[in-house]
Motif scaffolding. Sequence first.
Motif, PDB file in Angstrom:
ATOM      1  N   SER A  99       0.858  -1.194   0.000  1.00 14.26           N
ATOM      2  CA  SER A  99       0.000   0.000   0.000  1.00 14.26           C
ATOM      3  C   SER A  99       0.890   1.239   0.000  1.00 14.26           C
ATOM      4  CB  SER A  99      -0.893   0.023   1.246  1.00 14.26           C
ATOM      5  OG  SER A  99      -0.087   0.238   2.394  1.00 14.26           O
ATOM      6  N   GLY A 100       0.257   2.383  -0.229  1.00 17.54           N
ATOM      7  CA  GLY A 100       0.994   3.645  -0.139  1.00 17.54           C
ATOM      8  C   GLY A 100       1.476   3.873   1.285  1.00 17.54           C
ATOM      9  N   TYR A 101       0.653   3.430   2.239  1.00 17.55           N
ATOM     10  CA  TYR A 101       1.044   3.596   3.642  1.00 17.55           C
ATOM     11  C   TYR A 101       2.364   2.864   3.900  1.00 17.55           C
ATOM     12  CZ  TYR A 101       0.733   3.972   8.664  1.00 17.55           C
ATOM     13  OH  TYR A 101       1.016   4.277   9.977  1.00 17.55           O
ATOM     14  N   ASN A 104       5.514   4.459   2.056  1.00 19.97           N
ATOM     15  CA  ASN A 104       6.113   5.605   2.747  1.00 19.97           C
ATOM     16  C   ASN A 104       6.826   5.162   4.026  1.00 19.97           C
ATOM     17  OD1 ASN A 104       5.777   8.220   1.397  1.00 19.97           O
ATOM     18  ND2 ASN A 104       3.611   7.671   1.418  1.00 19.97           N
ATOM     19  N   HIS A 125       0.969  13.484   4.706  1.00 18.42           N
ATOM     20  CA  HIS A 125       0.091  12.382   5.130  1.00 18.42           C
ATOM     21  C   HIS A 125       0.689  11.644   6.332  1.00 18.42           C
ATOM     22  CE1 HIS A 125      -2.006   8.458   4.714  1.00 18.42           C
ATOM     23  NE2 HIS A 125      -2.982   9.225   4.287  1.00 18.42           N
ATOM     24  N   CYS A 127       1.281   8.687   6.880  1.00 23.82           N
ATOM     25  CA  CYS A 127       2.270   7.610   6.648  1.00 23.82           C
ATOM     26  C   CYS A 127       3.676   8.170   6.423  1.00 23.82           C
ATOM     27  CB  CYS A 127       1.844   6.682   5.521  1.00 23.82           C
ATOM     28  SG  CYS A 127       1.531   7.454   3.948  1.00 23.82           S
ATOM     29  N   GLU A 166       4.122  16.132  -0.842  1.00 27.14           N
ATOM     30  CA  GLU A 166       3.134  15.452  -1.692  1.00 27.14           C
ATOM     31  C   GLU A 166       2.936  16.321  -2.918  1.00 27.14           C
ATOM     32  OE1 GLU A 166      -0.452  14.668   0.622  1.00 27.14           O
ATOM     33  OE2 GLU A 166       0.790  14.036   2.297  1.00 27.14           O
ATOM     34  N   SER A 170      -3.442  15.649   0.321  1.00 24.11           N
ATOM     35  CA  SER A 170      -4.642  14.816   0.358  1.00 24.11           C
ATOM     36  C   SER A 170      -5.833  15.499   1.010  1.00 24.11           C
ATOM     37  CB  SER A 170      -4.345  13.502   1.083  1.00 24.11           C
ATOM     38  OG  SER A 170      -3.898  13.745   2.392  1.00 24.11           O
ATOM     39  N   ASP A 195       5.376  12.270  -2.863  1.00 20.98           N
ATOM     40  CA  ASP A 195       4.276  11.308  -2.786  1.00 20.98           C
ATOM     41  C   ASP A 195       3.206  11.743  -3.794  1.00 20.98           C
ATOM     42  OD1 ASP A 195       1.820  10.132  -2.132  1.00 20.98           O
ATOM     43  OD2 ASP A 195       2.377   9.869  -0.035  1.00 20.98           O
ATOM     44  N   ALA A 197       0.312  10.222  -4.444  1.00 22.49           N
ATOM     45  CA  ALA A 197      -0.910   9.434  -4.217  1.00 22.49           C
ATOM     46  C   ALA A 197      -2.114  10.016  -4.965  1.00 22.49           C
ATOM     47  CB  ALA A 197      -1.211   9.347  -2.730  1.00 22.49           C
ATOM     48  N   HIS A 198      -2.253  11.337  -4.950  1.00 24.38           N
ATOM     49  CA  HIS A 198      -3.463  11.943  -5.530  1.00 24.38           C
ATOM     50  C   HIS A 198      -3.252  12.458  -6.945  1.00 24.38           C
ATOM     51  CE1 HIS A 198      -5.767  11.339  -1.899  1.00 24.38           C
ATOM     52  NE2 HIS A 198      -4.599  11.520  -1.281  1.00 24.38           N
ATOM     53  N   THR A 226       0.669   5.577  -5.853  1.00 25.47           N
ATOM     54  CA  THR A 226      -0.274   4.619  -5.262  1.00 25.47           C
ATOM     55  C   THR A 226      -1.330   4.218  -6.298  1.00 25.47           C
ATOM     56  OG1 THR A 226      -1.911   6.164  -4.373  1.00 25.47           O
ATOM     57  CG2 THR A 226       0.028   5.744  -3.011  1.00 25.47           C
ATOM     58  N   LYS A 229      -6.141   4.738  -5.636  1.00 20.79           N
ATOM     59  CA  LYS A 229      -6.979   5.941  -5.787  1.00 20.79           C
ATOM     60  C   LYS A 229      -7.407   6.027  -7.259  1.00 20.79           C
ATOM     61  CE  LYS A 229      -4.483   7.671  -1.827  1.00 20.79           C
ATOM     62  NZ  LYS A 229      -5.334   7.067  -0.803  1.00 20.79           N
TER      63      LYS A 229
HETATM   64  C1  LIG Z   1      -0.710  11.438   0.309  1.00 24.13           C
HETATM   65  C2  LIG Z   1      -1.000  10.012   0.629  1.00 24.13           C
HETATM   66  N1  LIG Z   1       0.017   9.142   0.686  1.00 24.13           N
HETATM   67  C3  LIG Z   1      -0.196   7.847   0.949  1.00 24.13           C
HETATM   68  C4  LIG Z   1      -1.456   7.376   1.191  1.00 24.13           C
HETATM   69  C5  LIG Z   1      -1.640   5.935   1.523  1.00 24.13           C
HETATM   70  O1  LIG Z   1      -1.873   5.219   0.356  1.00 24.13           O
HETATM   71  P1  LIG Z   1      -2.659   3.824   0.457  1.00 24.13           P
HETATM   72  O2  LIG Z   1      -4.087   4.173   0.619  1.00 24.13           O
HETATM   73  O3  LIG Z   1      -2.329   3.119  -0.809  1.00 24.13           O
HETATM   74  O4  LIG Z   1      -2.110   3.123   1.666  1.00 24.13           O
HETATM   75  C6  LIG Z   1      -2.544   8.237   1.134  1.00 24.13           C
HETATM   76  C7  LIG Z   1      -3.905   7.696   1.379  1.00 24.13           C
HETATM   77  O5  LIG Z   1      -4.844   8.342   1.639  1.00 24.13           O
HETATM   78  C8  LIG Z   1      -2.325   9.590   0.843  1.00 24.13           C
HETATM   79  O6  LIG Z   1      -3.332  10.455   0.791  1.00 24.13           O
END
Ligand SMILES: Cc1ncc(COP(=O)(O)O)c(C=O)c1O
Length: 376
Positions: A99-101, A104, A125, A127, A166, A170, A195, A197-198, A226, A229
Amino acid sequence: MHKNTKKTDLQLIKRGNLGNKRSLGIQNPTLIDFCSNDYLGFAKSRELKNKIVSAYGQLDSKNGATGSRLLTGNSELAQQVEQELAANFGFESCLVFNSGYTANLGFFSSVPQRGDTIFYDELSHACIKDGCRLSLAKAIPFKHNDLDDLERKLKNAEGEIYIACESIYSMDGDFAPLAALCDLSERYDASLIVDEAHSTGAFGLNGAGLVAQLELSARVFAVIFTFGKAMGVHSACIASNAQIREYLINFSRPFIYTTAPSDFDFLSIRMAFEHLKQNPLLQQVLHQHIDLFNASLQVKRDSRYISRSAVHVILTPGNENAKSLAHLLSNQGYDVRPILSPTVKVGQERLRICLHTFNATEQVISLTQSLNSLLC
Ligand SMILES: Cc1ncc(COP(=O)(O)O)c(C=O)c1O
């Protein structure tokens, strides 16, 4: 069953009293989705689902990965998909995390080391922050998107220097000043980590994100992409050079000590990027909705909250206030979620509105009309 300890009881009671106790709910399918991160509608897409299922049917794969990547969980497909991702994103190599979590966590807990310094945007975020907390390096926040504050802090940095941001925040939907961050990183010999992610999927050719769109890939040390999303599937990757990939495989505990994503996950990532390649106009539809939302909304917003991303924010200070506005919107048929403290700072509670390709033009207009009448 275990008896709850007194401390956990008290924490829950406190949350309840503050009106921000979390609970799990299931999205109401009759409401119009203005809250999920499914920006391109890929999670909902029957067409993509059929493509994944059909391609999966032709694979001779196990149902699960059966172990970590370092033991039995690696596959030809995993390695091929990582190479495809690296080529798509314009980096030498990629390593997929669950996962993104965890990506990171895996990066920040292992790459910056004792004696080093990580500077991270204060609105990063959880993470990124949690990864910094696990790191032995010193971690210092800088004011959101404030290059002067960052530069002041960079002057006293020790060891190897890392800067974390980022591309799109987010909970705010605003962009990082990526080109200026590259300039500053180069001036202070720092490594910039972005990051995406978005922005993965929603920006850049074939969904390669903002760093690629701005042609900054060669100046950024690592990017976290990621897939849960806009890409509508799951997991994430770290894109960087081949040596960092090898380092992460050796030292990143959230990569090493976990069961790998299955071949189904890797295949889903491949098919989602192919689907985007076959539907390049989807990004345009999303960006038309973003323009339309901004043009139709009359609610007064600080210029920093006039977003060019799929994430839009209207500050509605107070948990009860944010919740009751979201409730009113839900009575009118819109699924808009309140973001409460402590997810954001007290006084910064807000409505977070996500726009999608599948929202009809009339739905975007009618949502802004409702917001205008509730908030103007
Ligand atoms: C900026 C950012 N990084 C990482 C993540 C985590 O990604 P994942 O949902 O794939 O764990 C999020 C999730 O909301 C996020 O907003």
